[in-house]
Design an enzyme around this catalytic site. Structure first.
Site, PDB file in Angstrom:
ATOM      1  N   TYR A   1      31.413 -21.881 -35.004  1.00 12.56           N
ATOM      2  CA  TYR A   1      31.256 -21.926 -33.389  1.00 12.56           C
ATOM      3  C   TYR A   1      32.045 -20.943 -33.319  1.00 12.56           C
ATOM      4  CZ  TYR A   1      31.645 -23.362 -29.395  1.00 12.56           C
ATOM      5  OH  TYR A   1      31.637 -22.940 -27.966  1.00 12.56           O
TER       6      TYR A   1
ATOM      7  N   GLU B   1      28.695 -17.357 -26.360  1.00 10.49           N
ATOM      8  CA  GLU B   1      28.997 -18.314 -27.514  1.00 10.49           C
ATOM      9  C   GLU B   1      28.307 -17.632 -28.417  1.00 10.49           C
ATOM     10  OE1 GLU B   1      26.734 -22.047 -26.945  1.00 10.49           O
ATOM     11  OE2 GLU B   1      29.034 -22.650 -27.078  1.00 10.49           O
TER      12      GLU B   1
END
Ligand code: ADP
Ligand code: MG
Length: 399
Positions: free
Chosen positions: A109, A197
């Site tokens: 992530y 992101e």
């Protein structure tokens, strides 16, 4: 402003971030054709909507042939994809992205956000990729690595290496990780983003670091500096009421109630919504018309609020400092003459030129309900809405 995954990948690629080869399609035939053009044996078809969580909702499909691509994209086109980020109404799928399937060894992530408490860009990463960050922070909070970037010196390579080491990335791929982090950071700062992101950022079996998903939110207030980025806007993904408002330079958030609000100042708009609730009603929107609102702007705000079919009464609440009550009153009168508003309109004016404003309203001969205080205005709005709604019901019953 949000942009699509394929657009964010194009942007990040320009800043040196590695992404899979892919192509956009507007029909199942085109999707299959795009896959043939890309070559390879395995592809992923991905619904392009402004929301994450597509994988779990059927918006990401791995395919091994033309016919599978055709079938997968046919199922996606025209559907409303409902994920945990879209709300129950979902988001329409009008574009799919076809990309080569990547042999994933690990999913990481990676997020860049504006951290308000440190007033810095913060890099957030976790070795537990694939999960949403909310889930990671609930289930594996210790896995989260954070780094704050000093704006005066920018992101340093040593910080990137530190992040890579903390994520347990093997030495041979650390340099690629540095390049990826630097690319994301540069894209973030140069384009005035508020969020970048990459979830997941993957390490492949053949030792490459690739952004497999990408999300980017740009600061609306800085879009004028990036005309090419503004063009990436996709209104099909926005609440139609909100995109109409932003086209008109009004600050609007649509809600589920039926009392429309026209207010100047965000704080007053919030207070007005609270007071409506306290009086037993439900606001239909948040609308801040801003300072220095001309009659034309007030009339535009009326049109916008009226375009919401749920609205059954309109409350105008103005505390004029920079604004002028006479201008607002003229706007109200102009709008009510032009648009033939047959809903109760409640107006509360206070501040600069309030006497002139009241005179204009009174002289207009229009059925405007005037109130002196916010409390009175909210109560009268709820009362008028109740009477009007019950009137509607009896009329309907009579028909
Ligand atoms: P979302 O976050 O909206 O669910 P992603 O793009 O993150 O969508 O895709 C979901 C999952 O699908 C990824 O975590 C990854 O496992 C897989 N995936 C996505 N794109 C590819 C690809 N090009 N090759 C292989 N797997 C992929
Ligand atoms: Mg994702």
């Amino acid at each position: 402003m949000d942009i699509h995954e394929y657009q964010a990948k194009e942007v990040l690629a320009r800043f040196g971030v590695a992404v899979p080869d892919g192509a956009l399609a507007y029909s199942p035939e085109q999707a299959a054709y795009r896959a043939r053009e890309l070559g390879g044996e395995r592809w992923v078809v991905k619904a392009q909507v402004h929301a994450g969580g597509r994988g779990k909702a059927g918006g990401v499909k791995v395919c091994d042939s033309d016919s599978e691509i055709h079938a997968a994209s046919e199922a996606m086109f025209g559907m409303r994809l409902v994920t945990h980020q879209t709300g129950p109404q979902g988001k329409g799928v009008y574009r799919v992205y076809v990309e080569g399937a990547v042999p994933i060894a690990r999913e990481i992530y990676l997020g860049l956000v504006l951290d308000r408490s440190s007033q810095r860009v913060m890099i957030v990463a976790s070795a537990e990729g694939g999960m949403e960050i909310e889930e990671i922070s609930a289930r594996k909070p210790d896995s989260i690595v954070r780094a704050v970037v000093e704006p005066a010196v920018g992101l340093r390579d040593f910080q990137c290496r530190q992040i890579a080491f903390k994520l347990g990335i093997e030495a041979g791929m650390v340099q690629q990780m540095v390049r990826t982090l630097q690319g994301c950071y540069r894209a973030f700062t140069e384009l005035d983003a508020t969020m970048v992101e990459v979830n997941p950022l993957v390490l492949t079996e053949d030792h490459r670091v690739i952004a497999l998903d990408a999300k980017m939110t740009l600061d609306d207030n800085a879009l004028f500096r990036h005309p090419q980025i503004s063009e990436l806007r996709d209104k099909s993904q926005e609440d139609p009421r909100e995109s109409r408002a932003s086209d008109r330079g009004l600050n609007y958030v649509g809600l589920d109630g039926n009392i429309g609000c026209i207010v100047n100042g965000a704080g007053l708009a919030m207070a007005t919504m609270d007071t409506i609730k306290l009086a037993g009603g439900e606001p239909a929107n948040f609308l801040d018309i801003g300072g220095g609102a001309t009659p034309e702007r007030v009339a535009k705000a009326f049109r916008l609020v009226l375009s919401d079919k749920n609205v059954q009464a309109i409350l105008v609440n103005i505390f004029a400092g920079i604004n002028r009550c006479d201008w607002v009153a003229e706007g109200v009168v102009q709008a009510m003459r032009d648009i033939e508003i047959d809903l109760p309109v409640i107006v509360r004016l206070a501040g600069t030129n309030v006497e002139e404003g009241q005179k204009i309203l009174a002289k207009s001969g229009l059925p405007i309900i005037r109130a002196k205080t916010l409390n009175e205005a909210a109560n009268r709005a709820v009362e008028a809405w109740r009477n009007d709604a019950s009137h509607d019901v009896t009329m309907r019953a009579a028909l």
